[in-house]
Structures are given as C-alpha cells and as structure tokens.
Design an enzyme around this catalytic site. Structure first.
Site, PDB file in Angstrom:
ATOM      1  N   TRP A  99       8.439  62.962   4.818  1.00 20.93           N
ATOM      2  CA  TRP A  99       9.344  64.076   4.506  1.00 20.93           C
ATOM      3  C   TRP A  99       8.746  65.396   4.966  1.00 20.93           C
ATOM      4  O   TRP A  99       9.463  66.279   5.441  1.00 20.93           O
ATOM      5  CB  TRP A  99       9.687  64.096   3.014  1.00 20.93           C
ATOM      6  CG  TRP A  99      10.333  62.820   2.580  1.00 20.93           C
ATOM      7  CD1 TRP A  99       9.869  61.925   1.664  1.00 20.93           C
ATOM      8  CD2 TRP A  99      11.570  62.256   3.076  1.00 20.93           C
ATOM      9  NE1 TRP A  99      10.729  60.862   1.559  1.00 20.93           N
ATOM     10  CE2 TRP A  99      11.775  61.040   2.408  1.00 20.93           C
ATOM     11  CE3 TRP A  99      12.514  62.684   4.020  1.00 20.93           C
ATOM     12  CZ2 TRP A  99      12.889  60.230   2.653  1.00 20.93           C
ATOM     13  CZ3 TRP A  99      13.618  61.886   4.265  1.00 20.93           C
ATOM     14  CH2 TRP A  99      13.795  60.669   3.579  1.00 20.93           C
ATOM     15  N   ASP A 166       9.295  70.999  -1.601  1.00 23.54           N
ATOM     16  CA  ASP A 166      10.241  69.890  -1.715  1.00 23.54           C
ATOM     17  C   ASP A 166       9.828  69.094  -2.947  1.00 23.54           C
ATOM     18  O   ASP A 166       8.818  68.409  -2.937  1.00 23.54           O
ATOM     19  CB  ASP A 166      10.155  69.036  -0.437  1.00 23.54           C
ATOM     20  CG  ASP A 166      11.021  67.782  -0.514  1.00 23.54           C
ATOM     21  OD1 ASP A 166      11.703  67.555  -1.534  1.00 23.54           O
ATOM     22  OD2 ASP A 166      11.006  67.015   0.482  1.00 23.54           O
ATOM     23  N   LYS A 190      16.710  61.129  -7.124  1.00 26.01           N
ATOM     24  CA  LYS A 190      15.483  60.507  -7.600  1.00 26.01           C
ATOM     25  C   LYS A 190      15.302  60.699  -9.114  1.00 26.01           C
ATOM     26  O   LYS A 190      14.903  59.788  -9.802  1.00 26.01           O
ATOM     27  CB  LYS A 190      14.261  61.060  -6.863  1.00 26.01           C
ATOM     28  CG  LYS A 190      14.426  61.181  -5.346  1.00 26.01           C
ATOM     29  CD  LYS A 190      14.133  59.916  -4.603  1.00 26.01           C
ATOM     30  CE  LYS A 190      14.588  59.869  -3.156  1.00 26.01           C
ATOM     31  NZ  LYS A 190      14.228  60.970  -2.286  1.00 26.01           N
TER      32      LYS A 190
HETATM   33  C1  LIG Z   1      14.313  61.232  -0.702  1.00 27.81           C
HETATM   34  C2  LIG Z   1      13.547  62.417  -0.285  1.00 27.81           C
HETATM   35  C3  LIG Z   1      14.026  63.306   0.692  1.00 27.81           C
HETATM   36  C4  LIG Z   1      15.330  63.097   1.425  1.00 27.81           C
HETATM   37  O1  LIG Z   1      16.379  63.415   0.614  1.00 27.81           O
HETATM   38  P1  LIG Z   1      17.881  63.376   1.161  1.00 27.81           P
HETATM   39  O2  LIG Z   1      18.639  63.909  -0.005  1.00 27.81           O
HETATM   40  O3  LIG Z   1      18.182  61.957   1.486  1.00 27.81           O
HETATM   41  O4  LIG Z   1      17.961  64.254   2.355  1.00 27.81           O
HETATM   42  C5  LIG Z   1      13.271  64.423   0.976  1.00 27.81           C
HETATM   43  N1  LIG Z   1      12.085  64.648   0.377  1.00 27.81           N
HETATM   44  C6  LIG Z   1      11.593  63.804  -0.552  1.00 27.81           C
HETATM   45  C7  LIG Z   1      10.285  64.105  -1.193  1.00 27.81           C
HETATM   46  C8  LIG Z   1      12.302  62.665  -0.908  1.00 27.81           C
HETATM   47  O5  LIG Z   1      11.803  61.817  -1.830  1.00 27.81           O
END
Ligand SMILES: *Cc1c(COP(=O)(O)O)cnc(C)c1O
Length: 356
Positions: A99, A166, A190
């Site tokens: 990511w 993030d 998540k």
């Molecule tokens: C799942 C995830 C993403 C991607 O998220 P999307 O909503 O599918 O774009 C980005 N960063 C982290 C840390 C993730 O776990």
C-alpha cells in the site's frame, strides 16, 4: 456451524452493526422506507451522517480545525488525493508494504518523493528505524498497519513535519494524537463498515497551499464545504459505520478496544512462538501487528499448509490463507473479532500439531 471470520478485508463486523443494518434495509428510522431508497438529503439520513462525524471526532479526540469527511473511491483514491492537495514540492514517504508502494507511485505524479527508508529487500518483514525525515518536506506519509505483511507502527512518529497516514486497517484500535497529522485516511472495510466509504480527517489550514488546479471532486475543500454531501455519499456504508461507531463508544472507546486487541494478539503470538510447527513472519515484537497476524509453517512442515487450512475450516475458521506475496497464513484480528475466535484458532493449531 458458527463461523470464525479472519478475512483481511472486507472483514468481520460486529453483530450490532450487521443486525441494525439489516433492520434499516427493511425499515429505516421508522420512515417506512429502506435505507437503500431514501434521499441522502432526507432529515433522517442527515442525522446519521452528522452523528457519525461527531462520533469519529469523539472517539479519536479530533481537535478544532479538522474536518471529518466521508468519501468514495477507497483508500486507494487517497494515495492520489493526498499529494494532489498537500504536496507543494517534496514529500517524504516510508516504504513498508504494497500500500505504501502504491501511495509513493501516485505522489511521484505531483512532485519530488523522498523515500526515507524501506524494508522492501526483506519482503517488508520489519518496520525501518533510524531514518530521518527532511525538514523541508511538506509532509511525512506512512502506513500505520501493513495489512499484507503483518507489521504495524503503533506510535505517532515524532518528526519535524506534519504527518499523513493511511490507517485503513488499524483505525480505532488505539488513541491517536491527531494534532500531529495534516491528514488521516482509512477505507472502511477493515475496521468499520462494508466497503464503499473512506474516512478522511483533514487539517483545514493545511489546504489551499498548492499552486496546481485540483479537480472539484478531488479537492478536500469541496467536501468540507458541503459536509460530505457535494454529491451522493455512500449512504449504506455510512449508516453501517455509524452503528460500528456507536458500538465502539459503548465498549469504552479506543482505549478499551486497544486493550481487547492487545489481549487477542498476545494469545495468538504466544501460540505461534511456542509452536514446533508454525513460525511468525515478523520477528521483532515491536513491529508485530495486532490487527493482522502473519505466520507460516516451518520448512519441514511446509507441505501441510493447505491441509491446515482445510482442517481449520472443519472448525468454522475462514479467511486465514495468507496473501500470495507472503504465503502461509494471515489471521486478521480486527476490533469486531471476539477472543473466542482466537481461542478456536489456537486450539486448532495445537490439535493439528499433535496430529502430525
Ligand atoms: C485495504 C487497504 C488499502 C486499499 O483500500 P481500498 O479501499 O481497497 O482502496 C489501502 N491501505 C491499506 C493499509 C489497506 O489495508
């Protein structure tokens, strides 16, 4: 059979969230309509989004001067929106997983990117330390929890520039010092809600400093000005998010959630570390994620990995297959996962080990 849901995302939600969402799909807030068919501008839904915004602020103790936004496009859109809005000349990034790699790629479209440290050569099995962040960077971006690799940064770093993070896979699992951040973003799927909504917590006075033109939908100011109602927001995921936020508050907020999450992770790591058959892929305890626990079978048992997944399935355990870039197993222990499920998993690991 009762299922134990260890999927990495979309992933387990509380029964409270699922039940209230199911009820609202039939009759939303006594309107006689489904949440699927009401206007996002109805007073009932406006009350939902306002309470959700308020609860995010309350749970994370968001200071004055920040806006909480509910956006579409997933966390992946934030990889581009963040630099679009915040990168003037140079930004610093920490490369700790897939990511982060994706975020770095987007940032390079907008300016100079200083990758201050990386654990790529070790397949992202640790969090780099002792890096320095240049004082002339516009911000320092990092991924708090590396969902695929099972590493996590559980402290807000002390650096000379504002942070951008993030937090998709560990938001609401610990208190955060929001004042250190210009931006925090997290896809919902998540730890919060079904896929479709992304939370962004933006420092208002960090905006408006770049020279470039920003398309309307990608400009945080558009969504701040219109309270996340510039266009139709993801109504159903926001409704579910509100249920989860209420549930988190009832449980005692992020301090209480952190305690529960730490206890669950401890049980599983202890089972892995005391096993003859399984071994963790992240060795430094400080770097180990309490949200996604990654482990494999030792070389002499390697061919039994598929068998273990099948064996676990007979106990109702689902979603423990590791990401293809790590292999083995990944057990995601998000907030909604009960300790009971962790015990069922460690029980299955012991039983399988004894059999072989
Ligand atoms: C799942 C995830 C993403 C991607 O998220 P999307 O909503 O599918 O774009 C980005 N960063 C982290 C840390 C993730 O776990």
């Amino acid at each position: 059979m009762k299922k134990h849901n260890f999927y990495a995302g979309p992933s387990i939600l509380s029964q409270y969230t699922i039940k209230n969402t199911a009820d609202a799909i039939i009759d939303f807030a006594g309107t006689g309509l489904s949440i699927l068919e009401v206007s996002h501008r109805s007073k009932e839904f406006v009350a939902v989004i306002e309470e959700a915004r308020q609860l995010v602020k309350e749970l994370l103790d968001v200071p004055q001067g920040y806006s909480v936004l509910f956006l579409g496009g997933g966390a992946s859109l934030q990889f581009c929106m963040a630099p679009f809005n915040l990168l003037r000349t140079k930004a610093a990034y920490l490369e700790t997983g897939t990511w982060a790699v994706n975020a770095i790629k987007e940032a390079k479209i907008f300016g100079e990117v200083d990758v201050v440290a990386s654990s790529k050569d070790a397949n992202f099995t640790f969090i780099p330390k002792n890096y320095s962040v240049p004082a002339d960077a516009d911000y320092f971006h990092f991924t708090t929890n590396n969902t695929i690799y099972g590493t996590e940064i559980r402290k807000d770093p002390d650096v000379a520039v504002p942070l951008v993070a993030d937090m998709s896979s560990d938001i609401f699992s610990r208190p955060v010092d929001v004042a250190k951040y210009d931006l925090i973003y997290a896809g919902a799927q998540k730890n919060l809600a079904p896929a479709g909504v992304t939370i962004a917590i933006v420092r208002e006075d960090a905006l408006g400093k770049v020279d470039r033109l920003i398309p309307t939908m990608l400009d945080y100011r558009t969504h701040i000005k219109k309270d996340s109602m510039f266009n139709t927001p993801p109504v159903l995921p926001i409704f579910s998010a509100l249920q989860t936020l209420r549930y988190y508050k009832q449980l005692g907020g992020v301090e209480a959630l952190e305690k529960m999450d730490l206890a669950k992770a401890e049980v599983l790591y202890e089972a892995i570390d005391s096993s003859k058959m399984f071994v963790g892929t992240v060795t430094d305890p400080e770097d180990r994620s309490i949200m996604n626990v990654t482990f494999v079978m030792k070389p002499e048992y390697k061919e039994l990995e598929k068998d273990f997944i099948d064996f676990a399935a007979t106990k109702g355990i689902v979603g423990i297959k590791g990401h293809r870039s790590v292999g083995g197993f990944r057990a995601s222990l998000y907030n909604a996962l009960p300790m009971e499920s962790v015990k069922v998993l460690t029980g299955a690991m012991k039983e399988f080990e004894e059999k072989h």
